[in-house]
Design an enzyme around this catalytic site. Sequence first.
Site, mmCIF file in Angstrom:
data_model
loop_
_atom_site.group_PDB
_atom_site.id
_atom_site.type_symbol
_atom_site.label_atom_id
_atom_site.label_comp_id
_atom_site.label_asym_id
_atom_site.label_seq_id
_atom_site.Cartn_x
_atom_site.Cartn_y
_atom_site.Cartn_z
ATOM 1 C CB ILE A 96 6.397 2.150 -7.097
ATOM 2 C CG1 ILE A 96 7.524 3.302 -7.323
ATOM 3 C CG2 ILE A 96 5.131 2.750 -7.299
ATOM 4 C CD1 ILE A 96 7.425 3.835 -8.926
ATOM 5 C CG ASP A 97 3.960 -3.175 -7.466
ATOM 6 O OD1 ASP A 97 3.096 -2.390 -7.537
ATOM 7 O OD2 ASP A 97 4.596 -4.133 -8.123
ATOM 8 C CG MET A 98 7.235 -3.980 -2.301
ATOM 9 S SD MET A 98 6.228 -5.487 -2.111
ATOM 10 C CE MET A 98 6.985 -6.082 -0.378
#
Length: 395
Positions: free
Chosen positions: A171-173
């Site tokens: 999700i971050d990336m």
Amino acid sequence: MPEPHQKILNGIRVVDLSRVLAGPWCGQLLADFGATVIKVEGPEGDENRRWPPLSPEGVSANFGSVNRGKRAMVLNLKTAAARGVLRHLAVQADVLLHSFLPDTAARLGISNEALHEANPRLIIGTISGYGALGPLAEKRGYDLMVQAFSGAMSTTGIPNGPPIRTGVSFIDMSTGLSLYGGIVTALLGREKTGRGTWVRGSLLETAVALLGYHAVGWMQAGLLPEPQGSGSAHLVPYQAFRCHDGFMLAGAPNDAAWNRFCDALDWPELAKDPRFQGNVARVEQRDVLIPMLEDRFGRHPVAYWVARFEARGVACAPIQTVDQVMTHPQVLANGMRLQASNPDGTTQDLVGTPFKLADGGGTAPTAAPALGSDTEAILADTLGMTQAEIALLRA
């Protein structure tokens, strides 16, 4: 290959106030394609500078993975003088990235309204946990928490097992990639309008978008997805199988592939078994078919089966570890492992960019900078401060 000065974002100036993974990853992509990116940190530095594992040079792998190609500056934004420097940087910038909550951004003088009043052409890229609107707009968000909140974790793991975190911070990336696309879109839009804009991204919006067919399947068909281990709710066989010495994944997404699948197993009678004619029947008979296949796969090692499946054009893959992936000739051939230079002339191995341009692919040549390593140079060459002014500011 084109020289660095030919990169597509050459001349774009970015102030990166973001932290941890999503925002810094977006900033690194901008640097990879030629933008000048100034990473602004507080005196304590981005928190992921201290997260293990550390490289031989003492750099966090987490920090180093998303901050190459940037210049580093320390500003203590608790002081009015430092906030003034930040405003000067914003006036000269094309893009400003941050992950502050709205109240914090306003307190620091970098609300959208204040920034656009000072620089109407500025592209403001913000990342939040749960989105800029709604009752959770001020709630802090982290990849793991949003994996849970977004429903992504409910689709991951073993049936009837406990919740499982996805191993990569997807999700971050993915949020960083999404914000990069939004910023480049906004820069293109500015060429037409002459005005900057606000590009907002969030971990929650990214995660919900990534639910894709799972969300649509529930909205349109009322089907609530559940964990399937390595498999799929709508395709059988399509999962990992334990071989004699490890695991491989193999699948048959259609009936022609099923026939080739059975041929690879040297099991022609299975292809003709009336219980397994058509994918719908195989899904219904999953509990019967999968144990039969597992027994067959367990008779030989992974390499044996991969060779047979690939020879027959059946989708398959060995389940590899990270060291196997990062030394694989296919990964190397596509530039996904690269070296970036340190100030002392040594190099660091890093991961390449996930997309390339034929006439100017991107890789920033320098590794992640040390905390504040360019502060005085930026004050002098970017803001034109004298040594006396810099000394006063430092004091």
